[in-house]
Design an enzyme around this catalytic site. Sequence first.
Site, short mmCIF file in Angstrom:
data_model
loop_
_atom_site.label_atom_id
_atom_site.label_comp_id
_atom_site.label_asym_id
_atom_site.label_seq_id
_atom_site.Cartn_x
_atom_site.Cartn_y
_atom_site.Cartn_z
N ALA A 85 0.87 -1.17 0.00
CA ALA A 85 0.00 0.00 0.00
C ALA A 85 0.91 1.22 0.00
O ALA A 85 2.08 1.13 0.39
CB ALA A 85 -0.89 -0.02 1.24
N GLY A 126 0.63 -4.94 0.95
CA GLY A 126 -0.61 -4.98 0.17
C GLY A 126 -0.43 -5.65 -1.19
O GLY A 126 -1.39 -6.18 -1.76
N GLU A 146 -0.70 -9.22 -0.52
CA GLU A 146 -2.11 -9.47 -0.17
C GLU A 146 -2.99 -9.45 -1.43
O GLU A 146 -3.90 -10.26 -1.57
CB GLU A 146 -2.58 -8.42 0.85
CG GLU A 146 -1.89 -8.61 2.19
CD GLU A 146 -2.12 -7.46 3.16
OE1 GLU A 146 -1.83 -6.30 2.81
OE2 GLU A 146 -2.63 -7.71 4.27
N GLU A 169 5.18 -5.08 6.91
CA GLU A 169 4.51 -4.00 7.64
C GLU A 169 5.12 -3.76 9.01
O GLU A 169 5.20 -2.64 9.49
CB GLU A 169 3.01 -4.31 7.78
CG GLU A 169 2.20 -4.20 6.50
CD GLU A 169 2.16 -5.47 5.66
OE1 GLU A 169 2.98 -6.38 5.90
OE2 GLU A 169 1.30 -5.55 4.76
#
Length: 257
Positions: free
Chosen positions: A64, A108, A111, A131
Site C-alpha cells: 500500500a 498490500g 495481499e 509492515e
Amino acid sequence: MFETIETRNEGNVTLITLSRPDALNALNAQLMGELTQAVKQAEEDTAIGAIVITGSEKAFAAGADIKEMADLEFSQVFNEDKVSAAMDEITRCRKPIIAAVAGYALGGGCELAMMCDFIIAADTAKFGQPEITIGVIPGIGGTQRLTRFIGKSKAMEMCLTGRMMGAEEAERAGLVSRIVPAAELVSNALEVAQRIAEFSRPVVMMAKECVNRAYETTLTEGVLFERRVFNSVFALEDQKEGMTAFVEKRKAAFKNR
Ligand code: CO8
C-alpha cells in the site's frame, strides 16, 4: 482512461498491468479504484473468461502507498476504509483472476496477489509482509490468507520479522502454483488464462466457487456443497457437449449455458 493501470484484451482474457513505475506500483487509492473498475468491466464483458493482473519486472506491487498513509488518523482509516473496500470487490469477482508476479510483492502487493485465484511467479519474485518494519501490521488479509496458504510457522515468521521469500521457497510452501522465467511470465499467464477462458464459463465459475468454499466451511459441508453443485452441472448444455465431444473424440465447443 486509466492513469495508474493499463488494460488490454487478448483473446478472451483481460490483462491488467499495474503501472506506477515511480512508486514500484504502490497501491494508492487511485490505483485501487481503477483496478476494481477494470476488474468489474472484465467481469461484465461476456467475451472475457479470465483476468490476469501483473506489474512490472521490478515490482508486482511494493505494498500500500506508505506516503499516502503516513499521516492518516484512526478515524480516517476506520471511517473511510476505501482501500479495503476496493480490495473486497476483487475477491467478489466470479471469473478467475491469475496474479502474474515478478519482483516485489510486498505488504498490500502480496495481499493483492493472494486475493487472486492463483499466483504464477517469475523466478525473480519476492513475497513479504514487511509492515512490522514500518510500525503496522498487514491490513488487507495478509495475516489470514498467508497463514492458510503456507501454514502458521512460516506466516508467523514472515509477519513478525518482515523477511522476504523468494520464488522457490514460495512454490515449496504452496503460495504460488508454478515458477516461470521472468521473460515468459506474462505470455505464460495469458496462455493459462486463455486455456481457462475456453472452458464452459458457468462450470469454471462453479469450480472456483467450490474451491473457495473450502476456506469458509467444514469438510462435510464443503463436500456436500460440491456434490450439489456437481449435480447441478448436469442441467447445463455444456456438460452434454463436453462428455459427447469426449466420446466422439473431438474438441468440445462450449456455449456457456
Ligand atoms: N509506498 C510508497 N512509495 C513506495 C513504496 C510504498 N509501499 N515502495 C516503494 N516506494 C517508492 C519509494 O519511496 C521510491 O520513491 P522515491 O524515488 O520518490 O523515493 C520508489 O518507490 C523506489 O523505491 P526504492 O528507492 O525504495 O527502491 P529500492 O529498490 O531501493 O527498494 C523496496 C525496493 C525494498 C521494495 C523498498 O521500496 C521498500 O521497502 N518499499 C516498501 C515496502 C513496504 O514496506 N511495503 C508495505 C507497505 S504497508 C502495507 O502494504 C499495508 C497494507 C494494508 C493496507 C490497508 C489500507 C488502509
